[in-house]
Design a protein around this motif. Structure first.
Motif, PDB file in Angstrom:
ATOM      1  N   HIS C 237       0.850  -1.189   0.000  1.00 22.32           N
ATOM      2  CA  HIS C 237       0.000   0.000   0.000  1.00 22.32           C
ATOM      3  C   HIS C 237       0.884   1.238   0.000  1.00 22.32           C
ATOM      4  O   HIS C 237       1.998   1.221   0.526  1.00 22.32           O
ATOM      5  CB  HIS C 237      -0.947  -0.010   1.199  1.00 22.32           C
ATOM      6  N   SER C 252      -3.329   7.624 -10.571  1.00 23.11           N
ATOM      7  CA  SER C 252      -3.165   7.112  -9.219  1.00 23.11           C
ATOM      8  C   SER C 252      -1.803   6.439  -9.105  1.00 23.11           C
ATOM      9  O   SER C 252      -1.686   5.213  -9.126  1.00 23.11           O
ATOM     10  CB  SER C 252      -4.285   6.134  -8.862  1.00 23.11           C
ATOM     11  N   THR C 255      -1.446   3.732  -6.493  1.00 25.69           N
ATOM     12  CA  THR C 255      -2.001   2.420  -6.840  1.00 25.69           C
ATOM     13  C   THR C 255      -1.020   1.646  -7.713  1.00 25.69           C
ATOM     14  O   THR C 255      -0.775   0.455  -7.497  1.00 25.69           O
ATOM     15  CB  THR C 255      -3.337   2.598  -7.587  1.00 25.69           C
ATOM     16  N   GLN C 281     -13.763   6.797 -10.367  1.00 25.90           N
ATOM     17  CA  GLN C 281     -12.543   6.267  -9.759  1.00 25.90           C
ATOM     18  C   GLN C 281     -12.185   4.901 -10.353  1.00 25.90           C
ATOM     19  O   GLN C 281     -11.022   4.523 -10.392  1.00 25.90           O
ATOM     20  CB  GLN C 281     -12.707   6.242  -8.237  1.00 25.90           C
ATOM     21  N   LEU C 285      -8.477   3.770 -11.668  1.00 21.89           N
ATOM     22  CA  LEU C 285      -7.834   2.551 -11.173  1.00 21.89           C
ATOM     23  C   LEU C 285      -7.532   1.568 -12.303  1.00 21.89           C
ATOM     24  O   LEU C 285      -6.481   0.931 -12.319  1.00 21.89           O
ATOM     25  CB  LEU C 285      -8.731   1.890 -10.117  1.00 21.89           C
ATOM     26  N   GLY C 313     -13.168  -1.840   1.736  1.00 23.60           N
ATOM     27  CA  GLY C 313     -11.887  -2.273   1.183  1.00 23.60           C
ATOM     28  C   GLY C 313     -11.605  -3.726   1.537  1.00 23.60           C
ATOM     29  O   GLY C 313     -11.180  -4.526   0.684  1.00 23.60           O
ATOM     30  N   HIS C 335      -8.195  -4.375  -4.449  1.00 25.13           N
ATOM     31  CA  HIS C 335      -7.711  -3.022  -4.175  1.00 25.13           C
ATOM     32  C   HIS C 335      -8.588  -2.382  -3.111  1.00 25.13           C
ATOM     33  O   HIS C 335      -9.795  -2.632  -3.049  1.00 25.13           O
ATOM     34  CB  HIS C 335      -7.766  -2.208  -5.482  1.00 25.13           C
ATOM     35  N   THR C 337      -9.069   1.561  -0.962  1.00 25.65           N
ATOM     36  CA  THR C 337      -8.643   2.959  -0.959  1.00 25.65           C
ATOM     37  C   THR C 337      -9.081   3.665   0.310  1.00 25.65           C
ATOM     38  O   THR C 337      -9.976   3.203   1.029  1.00 25.65           O
ATOM     39  CB  THR C 337      -9.177   3.706  -2.199  1.00 25.65           C
ATOM     40  N   LEU C 342      -8.913   9.016  -3.717  1.00 24.64           N
ATOM     41  CA  LEU C 342      -7.928   7.931  -3.853  1.00 24.64           C
ATOM     42  C   LEU C 342      -6.549   8.330  -3.328  1.00 24.64           C
ATOM     43  O   LEU C 342      -5.532   8.003  -3.929  1.00 24.64           O
ATOM     44  CB  LEU C 342      -7.809   7.471  -5.314  1.00 24.64           C
ATOM     45  N   ASN C 345      -3.817   3.910  -1.274  1.00 23.92           N
ATOM     46  CA  ASN C 345      -4.299   2.722  -1.975  1.00 23.92           C
ATOM     47  C   ASN C 345      -3.521   1.477  -1.589  1.00 23.92           C
ATOM     48  O   ASN C 345      -2.304   1.533  -1.394  1.00 23.92           O
ATOM     49  CB  ASN C 345      -4.208   2.943  -3.487  1.00 23.92           C
TER      50      ASN C 345
END
Lengths: 388, 343, 353
Positions: C237, C252, C255, C281, C285, C313, C335, C337, C342, C345
């Motif tokens: 993360h 992101s 991510t 979002q 992603l 999550g 995944h 967040t 975001l 992540n």
């Protein structure tokens, strides 16, 4: 602990005070983090991950403040974890960070805990109105005072023991530049004549409300070899929890505390903590908790803890110094208080505790607890690399 | 089963926030109608100014002044403003990159409708008439027309924009700034943060509270360990199973331990000193916490036998306050061994 | 020393509902704990490490997690920790604990009751307390700023977003725990009014109360507890800068970085469970994770069908693992967040072996 040996190579604290009007929340945590990095002679880019802890978000009124603090903590582009286990959180946070190193997930981890109580009023944060319930108390002292009375009843301890602890810790604090309370003219008589708040707890036997932060840099064997100062090695660490209240709960000596200590001693190969441990930093928010924890942690037989306090064993020059830093009684940035215990234990075995150094300390215990005496976290640190 | 009880729960504290040097300079600047950014390690101008570099984490202190005009980088039309938001009439949320800055500031843009807004729209600050050193010293942004003049249409309060407060500004080069202004610097802000919740008590607690209105104290027994919990919280905490067998307990019990409270609590109408006690109600396996009355505070002792004193009928309600306090029954004190497991 | 292998061996969740007034947090959570432990035939006391995720701010109660612990039955005392984060991060903490060898099994749970408050407003308290929180920008408005940036950049349009909403809620018809199930076709959705332009109601997650739990196990223990464990190939993360004006909202990077560290790009995946509370979002992603049309994205319906804050999550990790358990997936990415638009992540790659 298993896996990669874990070493503490950097420690930093703020000077804890009632209100840091000169810094933001970020500025406060930064100060401790920067000092820990400087101690380790490392910089932000050297850090692989950040683990941060604090007590309830309502204290500062920022929900999950680590999100806002990501930049200040140098965490951008890195893993950032936020731990919250009530009052034990400072200790738990350090243990989560230690696990990251032990599991070889990361090489160098910055861990940090803080509280900026001056942003609000902790008593409000702790006593949010709850519909249908009847508020009966102000502050945590009222919650813990009946348990202290139970301890006194159970052990027959003289009612002066609490004042001896407060007098000792406040004098120790005079040797610790980071401590919040520096009561230069403290006397035992002053402690004993301070107002009774929650009988049997007197004003001078309670902890202050502080702004403060504490940070540590943890690393493995290779990192320790590069450390500019002697590291503290983690010989054992554990957390234990039990429910808030339940039939048969022993508030005086909670089993979670006993089990947690036993786990840590087993990991560290300690069979006689009273002889094998040279200094203890324990979480004593009300003075009577020193004798209570001495029993709970296995330093004294049941009912005998107060005798160690009374005979001076826990003084800075006694043979089991307890809270040489002055302890929670002398500085209480709530979320950080547990980590300060862990860090002060590490300072002792690194020989870097300055004026409050315990001569020759080779093994020290850091202890934290929280909630309704239900969450415990502890570590045992040593000057030598753990065997095996 | 009784209806689930609910009640409003308002969480509201005024937070007193100290600012540190960079934020202090920025907010003092707003008071003085001056917009200060900060130079990042890579030379970019961050606006609003942050204390620590978002890339390198270095401490940033190098303040620069930027213009009160800028460009919308993204926007979102908000047709239903919520409490606390900058404008009460529909407005656009915008990220605005002020002229001279490299990053964008979040604020509101006053416009008549979404058709007046797009990314790239040129805007300028609308200052509050009275400024105290807070982000709300910027009332909002407003559009610049092509000639660089504001539209000057009615704002959310229905007043024309004050031209004297909104004279056109040309974009200007960023200039270093000491962060010092005439007058005292703004070193802190006080932010009210009210959140409104509706508290509901859950099944087990509702059963307990409803019984109080009939002057009965109902505990719940664990099907596994057979311990009786009062007040019940829905689960046996040691077995992790639901407690659903109701058991009437009390109204008599034993003081297991207590403290004498000398600290007056906020919003609490109890004269100090008073005794706060743990009471093992007859039939319960956990102490209930309550106030002791009907006896001088310094005569309360462990083992004292007590009973519930209820409020008058017209004040009975589904709340623990229905038990006003506990008072001595006059029975002999309980032997320590009978309650030491409940301590 | 070879690193230990850790797997998700069981997953359970409560049906997410708009309101759960009749249930306290522990009453909401307890059946889920019983379910997940029942799947592996263990009692709480037999679990080596327990970790949970929740937030005091959701229901306005400090120390709410201490009461939730009642549902575990933490007696004799257990080795236990809590993160003030989504349960996905509690899973991460537990994964680390298992890697050290100090435990062979872990119970991870998370719960969130949004119904007592207004989650749109509550989440404003996550924002910079000096410059941003005083303006009370709600979570939908912030997501709308991000969505507009995506549209301006040509990464998506409102029609595509409506398609994501319709696909997710249609998929949720097969998910008994989903809150918002079934959808009108995109053309109909696009006729609706904006909540905050360019987002319509269908672009936003439902507000709901829910809870979830998983059991993790290491090495042979995992094989004893589950015929087809979902092995954690990697989990990582990352967090980004906090200020929206500093970030590129169309991307992101955190991510992508987490996915790299989790080993996502080493081999293709067949399933993705993405914690994208807003349709826009998912667009961000998908790009960050490099997912193509071959990948089944959010077969559970995702956060658009059920978004119990603090648990949503963890549910993504659980749903991805359950797809592996059922033999529907060989390699899945999950995944989670946290934070505005975001900001933070977590990515996990789960595999059948």
């Amino acid at each position: 602990m298993r896996g990669e040996p874990v070493a503490v190579v950097g420690i930093g604290q703020t000077k804890h005070v009632s209100a840091r009007h000169d810094v933001s929340i970020a500025g406060l945590v930064r100060e401790a983090a920067r000092r820990a990095l400087d101690d380790a002679e490392l910089d932000w880019a050297d850090i692989d991950a950040v683990v941060i802890g604090k007590a309830p978000d309502f204290f500062e009124g920022v929900m999950m403040p680590e999100l806002y603090l990501a930049d200040a903590l140098g965490a951008v582009g890195k893993p950032l974890l936020r731990v919250h286990t009530a009052g034990s959180v400072g200790g738990s946070t350090a243990l989560v960070a230690a696990n990251l190193v032990a599991a070889r997930v990361h090489g160098i981890v910055l861990t940090l805990a803080f509280e900026k109580q001056s942003e609000s009023n902790a008593m409000w944060g702790l006593s949010l109105p709850i519909p249908f319930q009847q508020p009966l108390l102000a502050g945590a002292g009222g919650f813990f005072a009946p348990h202290i009375r139970a301890y006194m009843r159970r052990t027959g301890a003289p009612d002066t023991i609490g004042s001896l602890v407060a007098y000792k810790d406040r004098r120790n604090a005079l040797k610790n530049p980071c401590a919040h309370l520096h009561e230069k003219d403290i006397t035992l008589e002053k402690v004993q004549s301070s107002p009774m708040l929650w009988d049997p707890i007197r004003y001078s036997e309670t902890c202050p409300s502080s702004d403060g932060a504490c940070a540590m840099v943890l690393t493995g064997e290779a990192g320790a070899a590069r450390s500019p100062h002697p590291p503290a090695w983690v010989h054992g660490g554990a957390m234990r929890s039990e429910p808030t209240m339940f039939a048969g709960k022993d508030y005086v000596s909670p089993r979670a505390g006993r089990d947690c200590a036993a786990d840590v001693y087993r990991q560290a190969g300690v069979t006689d903590p009273r002889r094998e441990i040279d200094a203890v930093e324990m979480y004593v928010p009300f003075s009577w908790y020193e004798p209570m924890w001495l029993e709970n942690l296995g330093f004294a037989a049941e009912g005998e803890g107060w005798k160690l306090t009374e005979s001076g064993v826990t003084e800075l020059d006694g043979d089991l110094p307890v809270n040489p830093s002055g302890g929670v009684l002398s500085a209480n940035p709530i979320g950080a208080s547990g980590m300060i215990r862990f860090a002060e234990a590490a300072l002792q075995v690194r020989g870097r505790a300055g004026e409050h150094q315990v001569d020759g300390a080779r093994r020290a215990l850091g202890h934290a607890y929280g909630g309704g005496a239900q969450f415990f976290s502890m570590w045992l640190v040593g000057s030598e690399r753990p065997v095996g | 089963m009784p209806e689930v009880l609910s009640a409003p729960l308002v969480v509201e504290f005024p937070f007193t926030r100290s600012l540190g040097p960079v934020q202090s300079a920025f907010l003092t600047g707003l008071r003085e109608r001056t917009l200060l950014g900060v130079r990042a390690s890579d030379g970019r101008i961050l606006m609003p100014p942050v204390e620590y570099d978002p890339v390198t984490a270095e401490e940033l202190r190098d303040l620069v002044e930027v213009a009160g005009t800028g460009t919308v980088t993204t926007w979102a039309w908000n047709p239903h403003p919520r409490p606390g938001q900058p404008l009460t009439a529909p407005f656009a949320w915008v990220l605005v990159r002020l002229d001279g800055a490299d990053t964008a500031l979040l604020h509101a843009l006053d416009a008549r409708g979404p058709e007046e807004v797009s990314s790239g729209t040129r805007v300028r600050v609308r200052w509050a008439a009275e400024r105290r050193g807070a982000i709300t010293d910027i009332v909002c942004f407003e559009r610049l027309d092509e000639g660089g003049r504001p539209d000057g249409h009615a704002d959310s309060q229905g007043k024309k924009s004050r031209q004297s407060d909104n004279r056109p500004e040309r974009p200007r080069a960023t200039t270093p700034h000491t962060g010092r202004f005439d007058g005292d610097p703004v070193t802190g802000i006080v932010t009210a943060a009210r959140l409104d919740y509706t508290y509901t008590s859950g099944r087990a607690q509702s059963r307990f509270l409803t019984a109080l209105t009939g002057r009965r104290i109902i505990g719940e027994r664990c099907p596994d360990c057979r311990k009786t919990y009062v007040p019940p919280r829905g689960a046996c905490p040691t077995c992790g199973v639901a407690t659903d067998e109701q058991v009437e307990v009390g109204p008599r019990g034993t003081v297991t331990t207590y403290c004498v409270v000398n600290v007056k609590a906020r919003n609490l109408d109890i004269e100090v000193p008073y005794v706060y006690a743990h009471i093992a109600l007859d039939g319960a396996d956990l102490g209930l916490h309550a106030r002791i009355g009907g006896i001088p505070y310094d005569q309360v002792r462990m083992g004292l036998r007590v009973e519930a004193v209820w409020v008058d009928d017209d004040r009975l309600a589904p709340t623990l306050a229905s038990v006003d306090h506990f008072r001595p029954t006059g029975e002999p004190d309980a032997d320590y061994d009978t309650y030491k497991e409940l301590l | 020393m070879m690193p230990r292998e850790v797997a998700i061996v069981a997953f359970a969740q409560a049906p997410t509902v708009r309101r759960s007034d009749q249930l306290s947090e522990v009453e909401l959570l307890m059946p889920v704990l019983h379910d997940v432990l029942g799947q592996v035939g263990l009692r709480a006391g037999e679990i080596g490490f327990t970790c949970s995720g929740s937030s005091d701010y959701l229901a306005g109660r400090a120390f709410s997690f201490t009461m939730a612990l009642d549902g575990v039955g933490a007696w004799p005392p257990i080795s236990e920790s809590h993160v003030e984060m989504d349960g996905a991060w509690a899973l991460y903490e537990a994964w680390v604990a298992l890697l050290t060898g100090q435990a062979d099994t872990a119970l991870v749970y998370a719960y969130g009751k949004s119904s007592p408050g207004s989650v749109r407003d509550v989440l404003t308290r996550q924002l910079d307390p000096y410059y941003v929180a005083p303006l009370w920008p709600d979570s939908v408005s912030l997501a709308a700023l991000q969505a507009q940036a995506l549209i301006d950049a040509g990464h998506t349009d409102e029609r595509e977003l409506a398609g994501i909403a319709a696909r997710s809620r249609t998929a949720a018809e097969a998910n008994p725990s989903a809150q918002l199930v079934g959808s009108a076709p995109p053309d109909v959705l696009l006729a609706e009014e904006y909540v905050v332009q360019p987002l319509r109601r269908h672009d936003c997650p439902p507000v709901g109360d829910g809870a979830a739990a998983v059991v993790l196990a290491a090495g042979d223990t995992a094989l004893d507890l589950c015929p087809r464990p979902a092995w954690i190939h990697g989990i990582d993360h990352r967090v980004e800068a906090h200020s929206l004006g500093v970030r590129d909202l169309t991307d992101s990077p955190s991510t992508r970085l987490a996915a790299e560290h989790a080993g996502l790009f080493e081999a293709p995946v067949d399933t993705a469970e993405l914690h994208a509370p807003f349709t826009s979002q998912e667009v961000v992603l998908r790009r960050a994770l490099g997912l193509d049309e071959e990948v089944a994205v959010n077969p559970s319906g995702g956060a658009l069908a059920a978004n119990p804050v603090m648990a949503a999550g963890l549910i993504r990790l659980g749903e991805a693992a359950a797809a592996v358990h059922r033999g529907e997936s060989q390699r899945a990415v999950a995944h989670a967040t946290s934070g505005p638009c975001l900001q933070q992540n977590l990515v996990a790659v789960l595999e059948a072996r």
